[in-house]
Design an enzyme around this catalytic site. Structure first.
Site, PDB file in Angstrom:
ATOM      1  N   THR A  34       1.516   2.199  -7.795  1.00  0.00           N
ATOM      2  CA  THR A  34       1.308   3.224  -8.834  1.00  0.00           C
ATOM      3  C   THR A  34       2.027   2.749 -10.097  1.00  0.00           C
ATOM      4  O   THR A  34       3.256   2.693 -10.140  1.00  0.00           O
ATOM      5  CB  THR A  34       1.876   4.587  -8.380  1.00  0.00           C
ATOM      6  OG1 THR A  34       1.281   4.915  -7.125  1.00  0.00           O
ATOM      7  CG2 THR A  34       1.544   5.670  -9.394  1.00  0.00           C
TER       8      THR A  34
ATOM      9  N   LYS B 110      -4.899   8.139 -10.446  1.00  0.00           N
ATOM     10  CA  LYS B 110      -3.761   8.290  -9.511  1.00  0.00           C
ATOM     11  C   LYS B 110      -2.613   9.068 -10.173  1.00  0.00           C
ATOM     12  O   LYS B 110      -1.997   9.943  -9.562  1.00  0.00           O
ATOM     13  CB  LYS B 110      -3.296   6.892  -9.069  1.00  0.00           C
ATOM     14  CG  LYS B 110      -1.954   6.830  -8.409  1.00  0.00           C
ATOM     15  CD  LYS B 110      -1.890   7.582  -7.099  1.00  0.00           C
ATOM     16  CE  LYS B 110      -0.480   7.496  -6.508  1.00  0.00           C
ATOM     17  NZ  LYS B 110      -0.291   8.451  -5.423  1.00  0.00           N
TER      18      LYS B 110
ATOM     19  N   LYS C 176       9.300   8.503 -11.588  1.00  0.00           N
ATOM     20  CA  LYS C 176       8.711   7.286 -12.177  1.00  0.00           C
ATOM     21  C   LYS C 176       7.230   7.533 -12.514  1.00  0.00           C
ATOM     22  O   LYS C 176       6.758   7.241 -13.619  1.00  0.00           O
ATOM     23  CB  LYS C 176       8.877   6.145 -11.166  1.00  0.00           C
ATOM     24  CG  LYS C 176       8.316   4.809 -11.531  1.00  0.00           C
ATOM     25  CD  LYS C 176       6.970   4.481 -10.914  1.00  0.00           C
ATOM     26  CE  LYS C 176       6.891   4.400  -9.422  1.00  0.00           C
ATOM     27  NZ  LYS C 176       5.546   4.009  -8.925  1.00  0.00           N
TER      28      LYS C 176
HETATM   29  P1  NAP Z   1       9.485   1.101  -1.458  1.00  0.00           P
HETATM   30  O1  NAP Z   1       9.589   1.356  -0.010  1.00  0.00           O
HETATM   31  O2  NAP Z   1      10.680   1.372  -2.318  1.00  0.00           O
HETATM   32  O3  NAP Z   1       9.033  -0.430  -1.664  1.00  0.00           O
HETATM   33  C1  NAP Z   1       9.056  -1.002  -2.933  1.00  0.00           C
HETATM   34  C2  NAP Z   1       8.606  -2.440  -2.852  1.00  0.00           C
HETATM   35  O4  NAP Z   1       8.711  -3.025  -4.176  1.00  0.00           O
HETATM   36  C3  NAP Z   1       9.471  -3.319  -1.922  1.00  0.00           C
HETATM   37  O5  NAP Z   1       8.656  -4.316  -1.358  1.00  0.00           O
HETATM   38  C4  NAP Z   1      10.477  -3.926  -2.915  1.00  0.00           C
HETATM   39  O6  NAP Z   1      11.041  -5.131  -2.492  1.00  0.00           O
HETATM   40  C5  NAP Z   1       9.562  -4.182  -4.097  1.00  0.00           C
HETATM   41  N1  NAP Z   1      10.310  -4.367  -5.344  1.00  0.00           N
HETATM   42  C6  NAP Z   1      11.057  -3.445  -6.002  1.00  0.00           C
HETATM   43  N2  NAP Z   1      11.568  -3.980  -7.120  1.00  0.00           N
HETATM   44  C7  NAP Z   1      11.168  -5.292  -7.148  1.00  0.00           C
HETATM   45  C8  NAP Z   1      11.365  -6.362  -8.060  1.00  0.00           C
HETATM   46  N3  NAP Z   1      12.078  -6.215  -9.184  1.00  0.00           N
HETATM   47  N4  NAP Z   1      10.790  -7.546  -7.770  1.00  0.00           N
HETATM   48  C9  NAP Z   1      10.040  -7.707  -6.646  1.00  0.00           C
HETATM   49  N5  NAP Z   1       9.811  -6.729  -5.748  1.00  0.00           N
HETATM   50  C10 NAP Z   1      10.362  -5.532  -6.009  1.00  0.00           C
HETATM   51  O7  NAP Z   1       8.298   1.945  -2.124  1.00  0.00           O
HETATM   52  P2  NAP Z   1       6.930   2.463  -1.461  1.00  0.00           P
HETATM   53  O8  NAP Z   1       7.106   3.881  -1.053  1.00  0.00           O
HETATM   54  O9  NAP Z   1       6.435   1.459  -0.495  1.00  0.00           O
HETATM   55  O10 NAP Z   1       6.008   2.489  -2.770  1.00  0.00           O
HETATM   56  C11 NAP Z   1       5.355   1.327  -3.232  1.00  0.00           C
HETATM   57  C12 NAP Z   1       4.355   1.743  -4.305  1.00  0.00           C
HETATM   58  O11 NAP Z   1       3.433   2.676  -3.728  1.00  0.00           O
HETATM   59  C13 NAP Z   1       4.974   2.449  -5.512  1.00  0.00           C
HETATM   60  O12 NAP Z   1       4.298   2.045  -6.677  1.00  0.00           O
HETATM   61  C14 NAP Z   1       4.744   3.930  -5.213  1.00  0.00           C
HETATM   62  O13 NAP Z   1       4.701   4.708  -6.386  1.00  0.00           O
HETATM   63  C15 NAP Z   1       3.394   3.855  -4.519  1.00  0.00           C
HETATM   64  N6  NAP Z   1       3.104   4.974  -3.613  1.00  0.00           N
HETATM   65  C16 NAP Z   1       4.075   5.478  -2.811  1.00  0.00           C
HETATM   66  C17 NAP Z   1       3.769   6.531  -1.964  1.00  0.00           C
HETATM   67  C18 NAP Z   1       4.820   7.148  -1.057  1.00  0.00           C
HETATM   68  O14 NAP Z   1       4.568   8.237  -0.542  1.00  0.00           O
HETATM   69  N7  NAP Z   1       5.956   6.497  -0.822  1.00  0.00           N
HETATM   70  C19 NAP Z   1       2.482   7.050  -1.915  1.00  0.00           C
HETATM   71  C20 NAP Z   1       1.491   6.485  -2.715  1.00  0.00           C
HETATM   72  C21 NAP Z   1       1.818   5.439  -3.567  1.00  0.00           C
HETATM   73  P3  NAP Z   1      12.445  -5.143  -1.662  1.00  0.00           P
HETATM   74  O15 NAP Z   1      12.066  -4.783  -0.257  1.00  0.00           O
HETATM   75  O16 NAP Z   1      12.944  -6.522  -1.806  1.00  0.00           O
HETATM   76  O17 NAP Z   1      13.332  -4.112  -2.287  1.00  0.00           O
END
Ligand code: NAP
Length: 290
Positions: free
Chosen positions: A97, A172, A240
């Site tokens: 997102t 989204k 965010k």
């Molecule tokens: P998450 O568990 O915090 O995972 C974030 C990912 O991004 C991890 O792989 C992290 O790597 C990586 N990352 C963060 N900063 C980085 C950087 N500077 N360089 C390289 N990699 C980096 O988040 P998530 O819940 O999976 O969400 C991922 C995406 O999906 C987001 O855009 C979120 O808005 C979207 N989303 C989330 C949900 C939900 O319910 N959680 C639903 C729909 C969409 P590390 O493991 O090394 O930290």
């Protein structure tokens, strides 16, 4: 089955990547913290040392990263960035997102390399990612959506074409803004009713039986009453997303409600609730002992 690179193995990415392996795809994964790739290696994926190494020879590149900063880093890093390793004709799909501005910029950079770009963020959280029930909102050319659809359907229930590049991101952000506003106002109402001495559970029961209450709002209100907020869609991520939603509009004055909701979630972060689920915003209004 396709040769696919998957970049970003956080809560969502790990679940999505697992489903691609289960569907029989040839998967190479990369994550900034390499330890998170271990479980995927055990499940059958190859693990690459850099995003650029991961995408070499891939027909599809999918990414699921936290925010614009992460996405920019992973795609554009001068030495290791994925963009520099894409071969002609590869379909690159950004599922994170992200802001519309960044997604449009990335689409243009991909075009210049003769690669195909889709923004295809997802509706649904961790349970939907696990159960292959995500809804993809895709921005890009019709032909690109058709090419990616079969792969995306191994991680989700449906793929909707929103329009050109950026339109998927905008759709989204609209979904999350609507949800964020509903949850923020439900939190206020539940605690206001409790303060007046009425039963908040009865309020939730009555409101959620009316046509004005969405299924997602009903589920969120029920979760608030349980007083436990294990992260699925964490408040930090909600804030965010609302920030990116505001940046779609030309002027701040055009988005007063989204702005107000963002301020509420920012306050929740300041008060220490950032890692809680979105429903944890109700804690802002709880009176001591209630
Ligand atoms: P998450 O568990 O915090 O995972 C974030 C990912 O991004 C991890 O792989 C992290 O790597 C990586 N990352 C963060 N900063 C980085 C950087 N500077 N360089 C390289 N990699 C980096 O988040 P998530 O819940 O999976 O969400 C991922 C995406 O999906 C987001 O855009 C979120 O808005 C979207 N989303 C989330 C949900 C939900 O319910 N959680 C639903 C729909 C969409 P590390 O493991 O090394 O930290």
């Amino acid at each position: 089955m396709a040769k696919i690179a998957f970049l970003g193995l956080g809560a969502m990415g790990t679940r999505m990547a697992r489903n691609l392996i289960a569907a029989g795809h040839d998967l190479t994964v990369w994550n900034r913290d390499p330890q998170k790739a271990d479980a995927l290696r055990e499940a059958g994926a190859d693990v690459a040392r850099t995003p650029r190494a991961a995408v070499a020879d891939s027909e599809f590149v999918l990414s699921m990263l936290r925010d614009d900063i992460a996405s920019r880093q992973v795609w554009l890093d001068a030495e290791d960035g994925a963009l520099g390793g894409l071969r002609e004709g590869t379909v690159a799909v950004e599922c994170s997102t992200l802001s519309v501005d960044w997604v449009e910029e990335l689409a243009e950079l991909c075009r210049r390399r003769n690669t195909i770009f889709l923004d295809a963020p997802v509706v649904g959280s961790r349970p939907q990612a696990e159960a292959r029930q995500l809804i993809f909102l895709a921005g890009g050319a019709t032909e690109a959506v058709s090419r990616a659809e079969a792969v995306l359907l191994h991680m989700g229930a449906s793929v909707h074409h929103a329009g050109p590049n950026g339109a998927g991101a905008a759709a989204k952000l609209a979904v999350n803004t609507l949800f964020g506003i509903q949850v923020a106002v439900l939190a206020e109402l539940i605690e206001a009713v409790r303060y007046r001495g009425f039963d908040p559970a009865r309020l939730v029961e009555l409101v959620s039986a009316t046509p004005v209450c969405s299924p997602a709002a009903k589920a969120a209100a029920g979760a608030m009453l349980l007083n436990a907020f294990p992260a699925m869609f964490p408040i930090e991520i909600v804030e965010k997303d609302l920030g990116y939603a505001l940046s779609i509009a030309e002027k701040d004055e055009s988005t007063p409600l989204a702005s107000a909701a963002r301020n509420v979630f920012a306050r929740a972060i300041n008060e220490g609730y950032g890692a809680d689920n979105i429903t944890g915003v109700v804690q802002l209004y709880r009176l001591p002992g209630s």
